[in-house]
Design an enzyme around this catalytic site. Sequence first.
Site: not given
Lengths: 649, 649
Positions: B140, B265, B315, B344, B366, B372, B481, B511
């Site tokens: 990435r 992952e 998820r 993510d 984080e 990305e 956005e 995913w």
Amino acid sequence: MNGFDTAWLPPEAFGPLGARRTLIRGSGPLVGTVRDEVARACERFGGEVVRDGSYDLLLEVTDGGLGAEEFTCAREGGTTTVTASNGHGLLYGLFHVVRLGAQAFTGGWPREVHRPATELRMLDHWDNVAVHPVMGQVERGYAGGSLFWREGRAREDFARVRAYGRLLAACGINAVCVNNVNVHAVEARLLTDRIGEVAAIADVLRPYGVRTHLAVTFAAPVVLGGLSTADPLEPAVREWWAAAARTVYAAVPDFGGFVVKADSEGQPGPFTYGRSHADGANMLAAALAPHGGTVHWRAFVYDHRQDWRDRTTDRARAAYDHFAPLDGEFAAGAVLQVKHGPMDFQVREPVSPVLGAMPRTRLAVEVQATQEYTGQQRHVCWLGPMWSEVLGFRPEGESGPSVGELARELVAVSNAGDDPFWTGHPLAQANLYTFGRLAWRPDADPYRVLDEWIGLTFPSAPARLVEGLHAVLDGSWRTYEKYTAPLGVGFMVQSGHHYGPSVDGYEYSPWGTYHFADRDGIGVDRSAATGTGYAAQYAEPWSGVYESAGTCPDELLLFFHHVPYGHVLSSGRTVIQHIYDTRFDGVAEAEKARRVWAGLVDLVEPAWHARVAERFEEQVRGAREWRDQVNSYFLRKSGVPDAHGRLIH
Amino acid sequence: MNGFDTAWLPPEAFGPLGARRTLIRGSGPLVGTVRDEVARACERFGGEVVRDGSYDLLLEVTDGGLGAEEFTCAREGGTTTVTASNGHGLLYGLFHVVRLGAQAFTGGWPREVHRPATELRMLDHWDNVAVHPVMGQVERGYAGGSLFWREGRAREDFARVRAYGRLLAACGINAVCVNNVNVHAVEARLLTDRIGEVAAIADVLRPYGVRTHLAVTFAAPVVLGGLSTADPLEPAVREWWAAAARTVYAAVPDFGGFVVKADSEGQPGPFTYGRSHADGANMLAAALAPHGGTVHWRAFVYDHRQDWRDRTTDRARAAYDHFAPLDGEFAAGAVLQVKHGPMDFQVREPVSPVLGAMPRTRLAVEVQATQEYTGQQRHVCWLGPMWSEVLGFRPEGESGPSVGELARELVAVSNAGDDPFWTGHPLAQANLYTFGRLAWRPDADPYRVLDEWIGLTFPSAPARLVEGLHAVLDGSWRTYEKYTAPLGVGFMVQSGHHYGPSVDGYEYSPWGTYHFADRDGIGVDRSAATGTGYAAQYAEPWSGVYESAGTCPDELLLFFHHVPYGHVLSSGRTVIQHIYDTRFDGVAEAEKARRVWAGLVDLVEPAWHARVAERFEEQVRGAREWRDQVNSYFLRKSGVPDAHGRLIH
């Protein structure tokens, strides 16, 4: 398993022949090949190659007025006789005897003449010499590495290539193009300083009557020759190509010729110089003509940077629009190589209108054995019936010639690689064999060809195995069609690698591949009245048949028309119910094929059986994924429930 | 352009300081760094580093009871004084003076104490030592190659790393993890026989107060140590890690610690051995503790092989479900590193509920500077306001602490590479700088931080440039956005590379990333009453706010609820009209930013201006593609026309 006997022509296939006394008359390299084949069989099965005296089989080169690849076969008074005018025909005659098996030595029959209906029966290998960072060693390759190239060079051991040549001769293929039509930097040099590697391959294939061709880049005079232009009308360019051809023929005296993908998907071409594709092809034909070679010029030219918003551009039209006006302008040594459909090897397409529109052009029909869009050798998909339909199509209706009669040549993108089984799916060998035999005789019954393949691959197979193989293969193409993109609309695959479903995967792309599904309906209007006009590229009766949704065949409906989900097909079902039903049916058929295969475990060599069984697991998984994604997509979009109340997620 | 002055801290930024007489008191390596910085500035601008006598600026290490990284600053009687208890604080004080510019030497003010609100402010580099066949050198990475690694080894020339350390110190970052959290075979060995390369990097970063960390594989005892297990409770495993840590600290005495992505992952982890993540993290913390290091254990654990048909698995729930029950079980030297949102790094997500649920755990937040999912440094997207919103979020409502107060550490995935501009989009430098300053002080006003970045990067910029940069950057996140995935639903990107629109790109994937759009509505029901229950992972008031579509903030509506296209937002618009409007607005804003930038051509160094201008071309193209694909998708699906009759294809 030595990796060489895992296809048609295992030693056992020569049993009936090898037990006989055979007399061989004639000389020359291919006669030597015949002699070796027979001698090896006799060694194993107790027969003998005799020099005189009595014999059961006579293989003879005569001057009986036969064409280059023809042979005759007759049986009288207990002797089977094959004649040909040269070793090439004799080799085909030998394999005919092998195909006949015990029957070749039973009863009697008058002299039959066998001749190929097409001059050239070619496999194009999309193999890269150097491993390509995206496409790997073999572009769209699903059978391991290249048979010819390894680590940037020709292989050192050609034993496998030799075996490949033998397999090809046994199904009638007489030409191979040894590198990818997308010619990258390393591969470009095969034409010049690396021609020796091509010559080495040609030497190995020659004893089986297979001539070697090379894909070249149209820009070669610039990138290899240092010229400032590749303009096909520029004398210096023409002389560069003529000189290049001389060098090639010095290394490969029976070189077949060039294959060119020009002005297509980023490859350079004559458009750069304001010239026509006839100008480009004819220049190369002129360079090759003195040596007896031809250029195969691909008609796969379209705008691959289309704007999906633009509904006036239709990729399906492109080949016809580009090439039909050029009919009559191509030189005798230029072959126009036309994909069988207007798009790109989808599971269902109409036959390309180019094939009916260029009577004064030498045409080759190109099909794709490698199964890029038909399961990538992870799903069983025997394409014989599809190719047979294409070859049987009559562009001017019942009274006119078929595509098989119009085509002077047949070409397939090869599905073979260095996989121990030659193909990633062992049953995909049947596609390679069937292609060769249909190329020899386009009106052959594909199911009979499949019988041949079964007989040669599994000599003395019991009836249960023969029936099982037919059960698994006969309907496999239509099964695949049932669970993938419906009613001729095509694509709906994941982008890039093209494996697995993504209904909108190519819907908003620059590739010209759309289905236009909305909440009310789906399909591409290609009619002349209200659509892109593609339907009018056909002659009658087809232009009329395709023009109307009422007469268009069901399986092509969405290719030609945008219709509401409630549109009633000639089958009596609505489009949406057809989508649901066929998806469920397709999965059920794949599951059934898996069961049938499982039941053959005692009849097939364990490694062979296991590889196919493993592929069936993936096929069933993949088929279910296709079913569920396509059904969910259309249920969400249409809101129409399944009439039978089955689970759609 | 030398490639090193193309960021904040060009020589001119030191002009006001370099013209003064400066006295420096103290010793030690970082004081040496301070001394060098001042001396170099004086050389250029005519000032002097004095040993006694009168001075304008005093930089002094004292034992004034300050913490490790703290400094004070005061100005009285024409003298500016900075004090710190060590060189690290003094270096930060120096950069504070540089930031103040001429103002540092104007008027007077009482003693201010500056201290970082967080202990650790880290950049994680997703850099591979060896180029990864799919992910390349930097996973990435959109800023060229790695700053640290090249051709499978540490770089030979560390001048760029030194300059990087200096940039980081100037915005307050004190830690760097030098390799990818996805630890491949070559990179695993940095822990053992290749630790020397890590030590070489650490030596270069140390003078700027930046400690070096290393991402390691949980399977190291097996793959490197030859043990049969990596079970964290197995004594041999614990001893292996303890020994590994000893070796690391022998090479890097101030080594920061390990970063671990486990059971995520495809990476190995404690689940393999039936152990908890606390077991895994605590084992590594125990190995590091004797040396003063910590382990950063990522909370990014979820099932990435989910079945899209299964609507019960969510998820978004995963990190909380895995980690919240472990609160209190982590050792003091174990830091749980939590992505700011539950998914993510989408352009809009709610704040991760984990951050409010683990009061007895040392938490790091984080964020992802590399963009990305936010334009990959081809679109301008200044993330300051987004990070600021995250850090200002109060998990227990207004009376409780903010995320910025709860977090002990802040971590960003770095956006820097060997691009001459450090970042692929020169304006993306602002993200790196803003991250550092927000990590130092999470409640800082991001727009003031942007002012700092502008001042340091374009010293003595005229007002028109300052205003232009704000115009281009301030609203860029919300602009991005507007034209991408609407109302918090996320994804809708092309698979694999994640650049560009594909509305269904992750809809039928494994995913866990779905929007469930059908002809009637769109969104994911994550309510407790009728959905996945994710909303209940929050404390009140948020669990209540998110539970109901009536109170859920518009921008997160589709993250929490599946609603009809006609659902009226609190803005008064329907969901479908909001989708259309914001897409058109987003493109208009991108086009306007491009115009603003074009108008600054006379004020920005040509290469800088040209690179940004080129990126704006791509951004406008990309924004239009997003607008058209998203609008067409929803028009086709909903059938609702745009209320303003604009063109939707």
